[in-house]
Design an enzyme around this catalytic site. Sequence first.
Site, PDB file in Angstrom:
ATOM      1  N   ARG A 103       1.764 -12.294  -0.343  1.00  0.00           N
ATOM      2  CA  ARG A 103       0.409 -12.535   0.169  1.00  0.00           C
ATOM      3  C   ARG A 103      -0.225 -13.814  -0.352  1.00  0.00           C
ATOM      4  O   ARG A 103       0.122 -14.303  -1.420  1.00  0.00           O
ATOM      5  CB  ARG A 103      -0.496 -11.369  -0.268  1.00  0.00           C
ATOM      6  CG  ARG A 103      -0.077 -10.006   0.264  1.00  0.00           C
ATOM      7  CD  ARG A 103      -0.619  -9.796   1.635  1.00  0.00           C
ATOM      8  NE  ARG A 103      -0.164  -8.542   2.240  1.00  0.00           N
ATOM      9  CZ  ARG A 103      -0.861  -7.898   3.168  1.00  0.00           C
ATOM     10  NH1 ARG A 103      -2.025  -8.359   3.575  1.00  0.00           N
ATOM     11  NH2 ARG A 103      -0.391  -6.796   3.709  1.00  0.00           N
ATOM     12  N   ARG A 131       0.849  -1.185   0.000  1.00  0.00           N
ATOM     13  CA  ARG A 131       0.000   0.000   0.000  1.00  0.00           C
ATOM     14  C   ARG A 131       0.887   1.238   0.000  1.00  0.00           C
ATOM     15  O   ARG A 131       1.988   1.224   0.549  1.00  0.00           O
ATOM     16  CB  ARG A 131      -0.900   0.027   1.237  1.00  0.00           C
ATOM     17  CG  ARG A 131      -2.039  -0.969   1.200  1.00  0.00           C
ATOM     18  CD  ARG A 131      -2.994  -0.790   2.379  1.00  0.00           C
ATOM     19  NE  ARG A 131      -2.400  -1.149   3.641  1.00  0.00           N
ATOM     20  CZ  ARG A 131      -1.956  -0.313   4.556  1.00  0.00           C
ATOM     21  NH1 ARG A 131      -2.061   0.987   4.362  1.00  0.00           N
ATOM     22  NH2 ARG A 131      -1.425  -0.740   5.669  1.00  0.00           N
ATOM     23  N   TYR A 167      -1.013  -3.872  -7.088  1.00  0.00           N
ATOM     24  CA  TYR A 167      -0.866  -4.541  -5.792  1.00  0.00           C
ATOM     25  C   TYR A 167      -2.208  -4.568  -5.039  1.00  0.00           C
ATOM     26  O   TYR A 167      -2.895  -3.547  -4.947  1.00  0.00           O
ATOM     27  CB  TYR A 167       0.212  -3.842  -4.923  1.00  0.00           C
ATOM     28  CG  TYR A 167       0.130  -4.343  -3.501  1.00  0.00           C
ATOM     29  CD1 TYR A 167       0.617  -5.614  -3.186  1.00  0.00           C
ATOM     30  CD2 TYR A 167      -0.530  -3.615  -2.510  1.00  0.00           C
ATOM     31  CE1 TYR A 167       0.469  -6.122  -1.908  1.00  0.00           C
ATOM     32  CE2 TYR A 167      -0.680  -4.120  -1.230  1.00  0.00           C
ATOM     33  CZ  TYR A 167      -0.177  -5.373  -0.930  1.00  0.00           C
ATOM     34  OH  TYR A 167      -0.344  -5.901   0.312  1.00  0.00           O
ATOM     35  N   HIS A 181     -11.200  -1.541  11.619  1.00  0.00           N
ATOM     36  CA  HIS A 181     -10.074  -2.414  11.240  1.00  0.00           C
ATOM     37  C   HIS A 181      -9.930  -3.492  12.323  1.00  0.00           C
ATOM     38  O   HIS A 181      -8.977  -3.465  13.108  1.00  0.00           O
ATOM     39  CB  HIS A 181      -8.814  -1.544  11.134  1.00  0.00           C
ATOM     40  CG  HIS A 181      -7.640  -2.216  10.486  1.00  0.00           C
ATOM     41  ND1 HIS A 181      -6.359  -1.766  10.652  1.00  0.00           N
ATOM     42  CD2 HIS A 181      -7.548  -3.282   9.654  1.00  0.00           C
ATOM     43  CE1 HIS A 181      -5.519  -2.529   9.961  1.00  0.00           C
ATOM     44  NE2 HIS A 181      -6.213  -3.454   9.355  1.00  0.00           N
ATOM     45  N   CYS A 232       0.565  -6.882  13.486  1.00  0.00           N
ATOM     46  CA  CYS A 232       0.590  -7.229  14.912  1.00  0.00           C
ATOM     47  C   CYS A 232      -0.097  -8.576  15.154  1.00  0.00           C
ATOM     48  O   CYS A 232      -0.432  -8.903  16.296  1.00  0.00           O
ATOM     49  CB  CYS A 232      -0.080  -6.155  15.751  1.00  0.00           C
ATOM     50  SG  CYS A 232       0.915  -4.675  15.960  1.00  0.00           S
ATOM     51  N   SER A 285      -1.475  -2.877  11.494  1.00  0.00           N
ATOM     52  CA  SER A 285      -0.979  -3.863  10.537  1.00  0.00           C
ATOM     53  C   SER A 285       0.265  -4.539  11.129  1.00  0.00           C
ATOM     54  O   SER A 285       1.058  -3.899  11.812  1.00  0.00           O
ATOM     55  CB  SER A 285      -0.612  -3.178   9.215  1.00  0.00           C
ATOM     56  OG  SER A 285      -1.720  -2.436   8.741  1.00  0.00           O
ATOM     57  N   ASP A 287      -9.791  -9.048   9.453  1.00  0.00           N
ATOM     58  CA  ASP A 287      -9.263  -7.714   9.133  1.00  0.00           C
ATOM     59  C   ASP A 287     -10.268  -6.582   9.306  1.00  0.00           C
ATOM     60  O   ASP A 287      -9.891  -5.505   9.721  1.00  0.00           O
ATOM     61  CB  ASP A 287      -8.727  -7.712   7.686  1.00  0.00           C
ATOM     62  CG  ASP A 287      -7.827  -6.532   7.379  1.00  0.00           C
ATOM     63  OD1 ASP A 287      -7.023  -6.147   8.259  1.00  0.00           O
ATOM     64  OD2 ASP A 287      -7.924  -5.976   6.274  1.00  0.00           O
ATOM     65  N   LYS A 330      -9.613  -2.153   1.706  1.00  0.00           N
ATOM     66  CA  LYS A 330      -9.286  -0.966   2.505  1.00  0.00           C
ATOM     67  C   LYS A 330     -10.043   0.267   1.995  1.00  0.00           C
ATOM     68  O   LYS A 330     -10.505   1.092   2.784  1.00  0.00           O
ATOM     69  CB  LYS A 330      -7.785  -0.708   2.476  1.00  0.00           C
ATOM     70  CG  LYS A 330      -6.934  -1.861   2.981  1.00  0.00           C
ATOM     71  CD  LYS A 330      -7.219  -2.199   4.413  1.00  0.00           C
ATOM     72  CE  LYS A 330      -6.208  -3.216   4.946  1.00  0.00           C
ATOM     73  NZ  LYS A 330      -6.522  -3.582   6.339  1.00  0.00           N
TER      74      LYS A 330
END
Length: 596
Positions: free
Chosen positions: A376, A70, A199, A228, A252, A250, A279, A208
């Site tokens: 990913r 991103r 991407y 989120h 964690c 992001s 997510d 997102k």
Amino acid sequence: MLTNNKNVLAWVDEMVALCKPAKVVWIDGSEEQLQALRDEAVSTGEMMWLNQEKLPGCMYHRTAVNDVARVEDRTFICSTKKEDAGPTNNWRSPQEMHGMLTPMYYGVMEGKTMYVIPYSMGPIGSKMSKVGVEVTDSIYVVLNMDIMTRVGKRAFEQLGDESNDFVRGLHAKADLDDQKRYIVHFPEENSICSINSGYGGNVLLGKKCFALRIASYQGKNEGWMAEHMLILGIENPQGETKYICAAFPSACGKTNLAMLIPPEIYAKQGYKVWTVGDDIAWLRQGDDGRLWAINPENGFFGVAPGTNLKSNPNALHTTEKGTIFTNVALNNETNTVWWEGLDKNPPVDATEWKGAKVNGPEYVAAGNKLAHPNSRFTAPAKNCPCVSPEFDNPQGVPVSAIVFGGRRAKTAPLVYQSFDWKHGTFVGSIMASETTAAAAGAVGVVRRDPMAMLPFCGYNMGDYWQHWLDMGEKLGDKAPKIFHVNWFRTDSEGHFIWPGFGDNMRVLMWILARCEGTADAVETPIGYEPKPEDINIEGLDISLETIKDLLSVDKESWMEDITREGTGIEAFYAKFGSKLPAEMRKQLEALKARLA
Ligand code: OXD
Ligand code: MN
């Protein structure tokens, strides 16, 4: 044409006139159409089939080398007024942005096919779901959207023939020029423009862009919330399931927590953990007054490196069929995939993520990465061994607890509970994470990431906090309890003290016991903490003393976190000026007084 909805037809006509594709294909969601697209993507080299015996239905894709993540600095919120985007978003006026973008899209699809993808965020038939239409020139996008959302005719049925309430998403790969890459949101127009990227996070516009940035804005106007957050259920031996939503920045471990394997002490009693989402959560007050959650997505777009049979077996099994892998490494001998942390045996005959054939063990020994760190998997939720039986329930699931968390080496204790919803909103607003040695730059630098929404809130974060406070008013005594956790406290040598992974359930069990009123707590300046003996350590190599340590609150480091220049809470709050709700200032002053 899949719909008679005039609003959709008019907008698609406009996009065709702008981008001038040679051909327009409407994605109906049928297996025949998708299979033909897979074959076409393979024939052009855009994608590749993996070993169909070992990984049935799985495909491989490589993005451009300059297009792997991103791009927050090229992401814009274009509200009419700058103050409506707020100090944490990049802003341009809609007029200026359209003026720049429109010429970039002019004829951008000449000679290409435009795919029109209708999709539903959320289960078909749910009052909580919303529809989007994305037009794109990429088959890779179509195939990923098919996994991540509910695509095709059924999405138009969800929308109906008259409604204008759909999010318009325009994506063109163009030249993948990173200097002309833009991810742009027009919240007041219900639209998104993405250009010069291929991407996932920049081009799967349902995720997102819609489900967080646009949806958070819609939620503020319509009285619900887009967050989120992962959603998980814990089923007790009596068969009752309680649901927890948890927000972490992001990287964690949200996917790991969402799919956790109960430790032996709970498993043998018959406890089970169910994954509703990893997510994003959309939250709405139900007819019964409680807060209900759906996962608007239909798949997982997870980070591959670090996923293995120990860290997250459920995620690994989820990727064994019908999955698209992006920027991982290839084992050429077996035509399967590999990434750092999968196992200790990098393939000898390997292709690294950029496409070069290498000797895997030598390449890794020389300090290189075979898979991109942000490589990913895009995997269907229905593959997940612990997917919740409620996954498709249009009502969603009732939420007992909301959990915030960050990566803090010292300040935050293992767990604490907020005094009430207002204080919980404050706890979310001061969330932060520290950079690790794994990333470039200084270690231990704090980045404030309120509610883990810093890069994802589609409007002024001050107004967003006010919306949280308003939701709390509405929910009253039916509101979920709010907690904060930190799995990442370190000892003097920098080692993690808490074992993490499945053992995080021990903390979640205290959280649920608090929600049910069956566990005690100790009042501290920052909130309610467990009595150390109330965290179950049976079967762990950890002493009660260590739990006491993990729960200790160092007043000085809290004061430092409030007053630190640059990244402290006060400095962060100052950015919001008059948009900072008075309640938040009050909460901060009250915390300071309790710490003094
Ligand atoms: C994600 C992120 O990809 O938060 O989910 O960056
Ligand atoms: Mn995320």
